[in-house]
Design a protein around this motif. Structure first.
Motif, PDB file in Angstrom:
ATOM      1  N   GLN A  24      33.665  41.116  47.364  1.00 54.93           N
ATOM      2  CA  GLN A  24      33.257  42.534  47.299  1.00 54.93           C
ATOM      3  C   GLN A  24      34.199  43.139  46.151  1.00 54.93           C
ATOM      4  O   GLN A  24      35.220  42.688  45.960  1.00 54.93           O
ATOM      5  N   ARG A  25      33.318  43.880  45.286  1.00 56.10           N
ATOM      6  CA  ARG A  25      34.059  44.141  44.090  1.00 56.10           C
ATOM      7  C   ARG A  25      34.276  45.629  44.005  1.00 56.10           C
ATOM      8  O   ARG A  25      33.483  46.429  44.467  1.00 56.10           O
ATOM      9  N   VAL A  26      35.637  46.123  43.702  1.00 57.48           N
ATOM     10  CA  VAL A  26      35.979  47.568  43.954  1.00 57.48           C
ATOM     11  C   VAL A  26      36.332  47.940  42.322  1.00 57.48           C
ATOM     12  O   VAL A  26      37.113  47.219  41.473  1.00 57.48           O
ATOM     13  N   LEU A  27      36.008  49.202  41.750  1.00 59.52           N
ATOM     14  CA  LEU A  27      36.340  49.754  40.724  1.00 59.52           C
ATOM     15  C   LEU A  27      37.261  50.913  41.054  1.00 59.52           C
ATOM     16  O   LEU A  27      36.994  51.779  41.657  1.00 59.52           O
ATOM     17  N   VAL A  28      38.631  50.719  40.474  1.00 57.48           N
ATOM     18  CA  VAL A  28      39.684  51.593  40.481  1.00 57.48           C
ATOM     19  C   VAL A  28      39.928  52.737  39.336  1.00 57.48           C
ATOM     20  O   VAL A  28      40.068  52.081  38.324  1.00 57.48           O
ATOM     21  N   VAL A  29      39.403  53.923  39.528  1.00 54.96           N
ATOM     22  CA  VAL A  29      39.616  54.722  38.437  1.00 54.96           C
ATOM     23  C   VAL A  29      40.493  55.587  38.647  1.00 54.96           C
ATOM     24  O   VAL A  29      40.695  56.647  39.538  1.00 54.96           O
ATOM     25  N   GLU A  30      41.588  55.809  37.646  1.00 52.48           N
ATOM     26  CA  GLU A  30      43.188  56.434  38.054  1.00 52.48           C
ATOM     27  C   GLU A  30      43.459  56.714  36.415  1.00 52.48           C
ATOM     28  O   GLU A  30      43.805  55.739  36.002  1.00 52.48           O
ATOM     29  N   ASP A  31      43.767  57.847  36.169  1.00 53.05           N
ATOM     30  CA  ASP A  31      44.359  58.169  34.757  1.00 53.05           C
ATOM     31  C   ASP A  31      45.880  58.042  34.717  1.00 53.05           C
ATOM     32  O   ASP A  31      46.421  57.859  33.820  1.00 53.05           O
ATOM     33  N   TYR A  48      39.792  41.669  47.464  1.00 58.16           N
ATOM     34  CA  TYR A  48      38.628  41.923  46.581  1.00 58.16           C
ATOM     35  C   TYR A  48      38.941  41.808  45.179  1.00 58.16           C
ATOM     36  O   TYR A  48      39.964  41.473  44.604  1.00 58.16           O
ATOM     37  N   GLU A  49      37.749  41.668  44.529  1.00 60.91           N
ATOM     38  CA  GLU A  49      37.675  41.523  43.139  1.00 60.91           C
ATOM     39  C   GLU A  49      37.656  42.941  42.581  1.00 60.91           C
ATOM     40  O   GLU A  49      37.010  43.689  42.810  1.00 60.91           O
ATOM     41  N   VAL A  50      38.984  43.305  42.086  1.00 55.55           N
ATOM     42  CA  VAL A  50      39.180  44.696  41.348  1.00 55.55           C
ATOM     43  C   VAL A  50      39.264  44.857  39.864  1.00 55.55           C
ATOM     44  O   VAL A  50      39.489  43.967  38.983  1.00 55.55           O
ATOM     45  N   PHE A  51      38.529  46.014  39.637  1.00 46.66           N
ATOM     46  CA  PHE A  51      38.535  46.308  37.908  1.00 46.66           C
ATOM     47  C   PHE A  51      39.066  47.867  37.828  1.00 46.66           C
ATOM     48  O   PHE A  51      39.024  48.571  38.862  1.00 46.66           O
ATOM     49  N   THR A  52      39.540  47.772  36.805  1.00 47.84           N
ATOM     50  CA  THR A  52      40.344  49.275  36.669  1.00 47.84           C
ATOM     51  C   THR A  52      39.858  50.107  35.346  1.00 47.84           C
ATOM     52  O   THR A  52      39.208  49.450  34.361  1.00 47.84           O
ATOM     53  N   ALA A  53      39.940  51.441  35.329  1.00 49.10           N
ATOM     54  CA  ALA A  53      39.328  52.217  34.419  1.00 49.10           C
ATOM     55  C   ALA A  53      40.483  53.454  34.494  1.00 49.10           C
ATOM     56  O   ALA A  53      40.784  53.831  35.384  1.00 49.10           O
ATOM     57  N   ALA A  54      40.822  53.777  33.312  1.00 49.12           N
ATOM     58  CA  ALA A  54      41.677  55.091  33.074  1.00 49.12           C
ATOM     59  C   ALA A  54      41.033  56.456  33.059  1.00 49.12           C
ATOM     60  O   ALA A  54      41.734  57.329  32.935  1.00 49.12           O
ATOM     61  N   SER A  55      39.768  56.465  33.020  1.00 52.60           N
ATOM     62  CA  SER A  55      38.996  57.519  32.874  1.00 52.60           C
ATOM     63  C   SER A  55      37.670  57.491  33.424  1.00 52.60           C
ATOM     64  O   SER A  55      37.007  56.414  33.485  1.00 52.60           O
ATOM     65  N   ALA A  56      36.897  58.654  33.741  1.00 47.00           N
ATOM     66  CA  ALA A  56      35.424  58.684  33.987  1.00 47.00           C
ATOM     67  C   ALA A  56      34.487  57.961  32.999  1.00 47.00           C
ATOM     68  O   ALA A  56      33.723  57.182  33.363  1.00 47.00           O
TER      69      ALA A  56
END
Length: 143
Positions: A24-31, A48-56
């Motif tokens: 299962q893959r999770v995208l964490v979006v947190e500035d 979990y397999e996790v990816f991150t982003a700093a903006s929408a």
């Protein structure tokens, strides 16, 4: 005579086996980058397999290029907010689970509750993060 082991010479505890959520893959979006990294590391440790982003905006690019099972997003992201991101994400990936987080818990919880979308108030315990993600993913797979 039994030798005394210091903290530095003690063997590492056995690692828990990864749960069934490994694929299962999770995208964490947190500035707030440190919070995003802590959340990502916690979810990675949970299997979990996790990816991150700093903006929408960054998250939208990622969602167009890859499939994820859950979007964990802060509501206040500077530019586009987490609610707008969730709408776009669901248009791209309709089976996506969503969990919102924010330090403005009273306002955001009130907005999430009628939508039946999980909300995790900041500051949150890391165990609560994992539990909320697991519960959101279970709810999606049982529907």
């Amino acid at each position: 005579m039994t030798p005394i082991l210091s903290l530095w010479t003690q063997p590492e505890p056995a690692k828990k086996s990864a749960p069934k959520c490994l694929s299962q893959r999770v995208l964490v979006v947190e500035d707030e980058l440190l919070l995003g990294e802590i959340a990502a590391e916690t979810l990675t440790d949970a299997g979990y397999e996790v990816f991150t982003a700093a903006s929408a905006e960054e998250a939208e690019v990622m969602l167009r290029d890859m499939s994820v099972d859950l979007l964990f997003t802060d509501v206040d992201l500077g530019g586009q907010n987490g609610f707008e991101l969730a709408q776009t994400a669901l248009s791209l990936q309709p089976l996506l689970s969503i969990v919102f987080t924010s330090g403005r818990s009273r306002i955001c919880y009130g907005m999430c509750r009628p939508l039946k979308v999980p909300f995790l108030a900041k500051p949150y315990r890391l165990a609560d993060l994992v539990e909320t993600v697991e519960r959101a993913l279970r709810a999606t797979t049982t529907q």
